[in-house]
Scaffold this motif. Structure first.
Motif, PDB file in Angstrom:
ATOM      1  N   GLU A  10       2.683  57.900  -5.269  1.00  0.00           N
ATOM      2  CA  GLU A  10       2.038  56.663  -5.711  1.00  0.00           C
ATOM      3  C   GLU A  10       1.779  56.678  -7.213  1.00  0.00           C
ATOM      4  O   GLU A  10       1.852  55.654  -7.875  1.00  0.00           O
ATOM      5  CB  GLU A  10       0.722  56.460  -4.959  1.00  0.00           C
ATOM      6  CG  GLU A  10       0.913  56.163  -3.481  1.00  0.00           C
ATOM      7  CD  GLU A  10       1.795  54.940  -3.256  1.00  0.00           C
ATOM      8  OE1 GLU A  10       1.571  53.914  -3.936  1.00  0.00           O
ATOM      9  OE2 GLU A  10       2.716  55.000  -2.418  1.00  0.00           O
ATOM     10  N   SER A  11       1.452  57.860  -7.747  1.00  0.00           N
ATOM     11  CA  SER A  11       1.201  57.966  -9.189  1.00  0.00           C
ATOM     12  C   SER A  11       2.501  57.960  -9.975  1.00  0.00           C
ATOM     13  O   SER A  11       2.564  57.426 -11.090  1.00  0.00           O
ATOM     14  CB  SER A  11       0.438  59.260  -9.496  1.00  0.00           C
ATOM     15  OG  SER A  11      -0.798  59.290  -8.828  1.00  0.00           O
ATOM     16  N   ALA A  12       3.544  58.553  -9.396  1.00  0.00           N
ATOM     17  CA  ALA A  12       4.811  58.698 -10.109  1.00  0.00           C
ATOM     18  C   ALA A  12       5.582  57.391 -10.224  1.00  0.00           C
ATOM     19  O   ALA A  12       6.266  57.152 -11.215  1.00  0.00           O
ATOM     20  CB  ALA A  12       5.683  59.743  -9.404  1.00  0.00           C
ATOM     21  N   LYS A  13       5.472  56.526  -9.211  1.00  0.00           N
ATOM     22  CA  LYS A  13       6.257  55.284  -9.220  1.00  0.00           C
ATOM     23  C   LYS A  13       5.968  54.411 -10.440  1.00  0.00           C
ATOM     24  O   LYS A  13       6.895  54.005 -11.149  1.00  0.00           O
ATOM     25  CB  LYS A  13       6.025  54.500  -7.926  1.00  0.00           C
ATOM     26  CG  LYS A  13       7.082  54.749  -6.862  1.00  0.00           C
ATOM     27  CD  LYS A  13       7.022  53.701  -5.776  1.00  0.00           C
ATOM     28  CE  LYS A  13       8.205  53.861  -4.834  1.00  0.00           C
ATOM     29  NZ  LYS A  13       8.248  52.790  -3.820  1.00  0.00           N
ATOM     30  N   PRO A  14       4.704  54.089 -10.740  1.00  0.00           N
ATOM     31  CA  PRO A  14       4.442  53.268 -11.936  1.00  0.00           C
ATOM     32  C   PRO A  14       4.858  53.962 -13.230  1.00  0.00           C
ATOM     33  O   PRO A  14       5.345  53.302 -14.155  1.00  0.00           O
ATOM     34  CB  PRO A  14       2.914  53.058 -11.885  1.00  0.00           C
ATOM     35  CG  PRO A  14       2.539  53.285 -10.461  1.00  0.00           C
ATOM     36  CD  PRO A  14       3.483  54.336  -9.964  1.00  0.00           C
TER      37      PRO A  14
ATOM     38  N   LEU B  72       4.584  45.412 -10.826  1.00  0.00           N
ATOM     39  CA  LEU B  72       3.807  44.296 -10.279  1.00  0.00           C
ATOM     40  C   LEU B  72       3.247  44.633  -8.900  1.00  0.00           C
ATOM     41  O   LEU B  72       2.095  44.312  -8.585  1.00  0.00           O
ATOM     42  CB  LEU B  72       4.689  43.044 -10.201  1.00  0.00           C
ATOM     43  CG  LEU B  72       5.058  42.395 -11.544  1.00  0.00           C
ATOM     44  CD1 LEU B  72       6.147  41.346 -11.342  1.00  0.00           C
ATOM     45  CD2 LEU B  72       3.833  41.778 -12.195  1.00  0.00           C
ATOM     46  N   GLN B  73       4.075  45.298  -8.077  1.00  0.00           N
ATOM     47  CA  GLN B  73       3.611  45.705  -6.750  1.00  0.00           C
ATOM     48  C   GLN B  73       2.481  46.720  -6.847  1.00  0.00           C
ATOM     49  O   GLN B  73       1.517  46.672  -6.079  1.00  0.00           O
ATOM     50  CB  GLN B  73       4.775  46.283  -5.946  1.00  0.00           C
ATOM     51  CG  GLN B  73       5.791  45.247  -5.497  1.00  0.00           C
ATOM     52  CD  GLN B  73       6.982  45.875  -4.786  1.00  0.00           C
ATOM     53  OE1 GLN B  73       7.317  47.039  -5.010  1.00  0.00           O
ATOM     54  NE2 GLN B  73       7.622  45.102  -3.923  1.00  0.00           N
ATOM     55  N   ALA B  74       2.600  47.644  -7.805  1.00  0.00           N
ATOM     56  CA  ALA B  74       1.577  48.687  -7.956  1.00  0.00           C
ATOM     57  C   ALA B  74       0.237  48.111  -8.388  1.00  0.00           C
ATOM     58  O   ALA B  74      -0.816  48.663  -8.074  1.00  0.00           O
ATOM     59  CB  ALA B  74       2.046  49.733  -8.959  1.00  0.00           C
ATOM     60  N   SER B  75       0.275  46.986  -9.116  1.00  0.00           N
ATOM     61  CA  SER B  75      -0.969  46.383  -9.608  1.00  0.00           C
ATOM     62  C   SER B  75      -1.365  45.141  -8.826  1.00  0.00           C
ATOM     63  O   SER B  75      -2.285  44.417  -9.248  1.00  0.00           O
ATOM     64  CB  SER B  75      -0.808  46.021 -11.092  1.00  0.00           C
ATOM     65  OG  SER B  75       0.294  45.158 -11.286  1.00  0.00           O
ATOM     66  N   ASP B  76      -0.676  44.885  -7.706  1.00  0.00           N
ATOM     67  CA  ASP B  76      -0.966  43.707  -6.859  1.00  0.00           C
ATOM     68  C   ASP B  76      -0.930  42.409  -7.663  1.00  0.00           C
ATOM     69  O   ASP B  76      -1.800  41.535  -7.512  1.00  0.00           O
ATOM     70  CB  ASP B  76      -2.339  43.845  -6.182  1.00  0.00           C
ATOM     71  CG  ASP B  76      -2.350  44.991  -5.173  1.00  0.00           C
ATOM     72  OD1 ASP B  76      -1.329  45.185  -4.490  1.00  0.00           O
ATOM     73  OD2 ASP B  76      -3.381  45.684  -5.084  1.00  0.00           O
TER      74      ASP B  76
END
Length: 299
Positions: A97-101, A250-254
């Motif tokens: 989850e941290s690596a994706k953004p 955008l998905q990571a930050s809703d």
């Protein structure tokens, strides 16, 4: 078998782009792998392991053609290897989850750079008698290697344009030297990922697919270099990378919304239109230079 075919297609597309632009294999492959829900660290590790063979072949080919300046390679490969190992270690220890953004952000910046270089960039001016110094090469190699490992690619987009823009080395020598250096960087990143992730964490179908696709695409990439304009290809590739990684952020930050996506696609259309106009203007200038009398009469 279905997964192998998918990853082979990813390798084919990435190698086609890399062979045409002279960069962006890792950036494209990593973007597409993450888009198919491959974990960021596994995606970067797979890309680098697949690249061990392709970068070796590329470096040898440039050496045989006399495109490698070994003094430059010697000054940048070591720092690049250190940066790549550190980057692989950092990415291996980040949660998915941290690596994706983080990876999406780096890839997004590289996508923007591809647009800037191939759509808006101007031909470089080479200063005769100049050679890149260790003051430029050492930090550039360290940064390029770190970005390459953590972003799943980026050695070429970071180092090659910087050295070409510096005017301290012939562009042909820059491309050949960075290709030769990339083998050392790729091996170092691969070792870092193998230590950090372990052999069991890797999916060899991903690595095998990337290799197979890359080998198949090599001749087609050479054909594209001859027949497809680089500004248009750069606009297309840069736009895909920007849209795909913007979606991840955008998905990571809703923050997903239809207007944002409409804006991204509109921006991509503008980039492509500018690239087409640039190619047409270049063709018109070339025609005028070849037929000055006709151009004068027409005016």
């Amino acid at each position: 078998m279905e997964k192998l075919i998918v990853f082979a297609f990813v390798g084919l597309l990435a190698q086609t782009i890399d062979g045409s632009l002279g960069m962006a294999y890792g950036v494209t492959a990593s973007t597409l792998l993450v888009a198919t829900n491959v974990a960021p660290a596994v995606a970067s590790a797979s890309v680098h392991l697949a690249e061990v063979g392709t970068t070796l072949a590329s470096g040898l080919s440039h050496w045989r053609l006399g495109n490698v300046d070994w003094r430059t390679v010697g000054k940048i490969a070591g720092p690049g290897a250190i940066g790549a190992f550190l980057g692989a270690t950092v990415l291996s220890n980040l949660s998915t989850e941290s690596a994706k953004p983080w990876m999406a952000g780096l890839l997004l910046l590289i996508g923007i750079y591809l647009i800037a270089r191939f759509v808006f960039g101007k031909p470089p001016v080479v200063l005769p008698g100049q050679r890149p110094t260790v003051k430029l090469l050492a930090p550039l190699g360290l940064f390029g290697g770190f970005v390459d490992a953590t972003g799943g690619g980026g050695w070429g987009p970071v180092t090659t344009p910087t050295l070409i823009a510096s005017g301290t080395l012939d562009p042909r020598k820059v491309i050949g030297s960075m290709s030769a250096s990339e083998f050392v960087v790729t091996v170092s990143a691969s070792v870092g990922f193998l230590i950090g992730l372990g052999n069991e964490a890797l999916d060899w179908r991903v690595i095998g697919g990337l290799l197979v696709g890359g080998v198949i695409a090599a001749p087609f990439a050479a054909y594209l270099v001859k027949h497809l304009s680089l500004p248009i290809l750069g606009a297309l590739v840069g736009s895909v990378i920007i849209i795909t990684n913007s979606r991840t952020l955008l998905q990571a930050s809703d923050a997903e919304s239809l207007p944002v996506y409409v804006g991204l696609f509109a921006l991509a259309a503008v980039f492509i239109a500018i690239a087409i106009a640039k190619v047409r203007a270049g063709s018109a200038d070339k025609a005028s230079a070849e037929n000055p009398k006709e151009a004068t009469t027409g005016s």
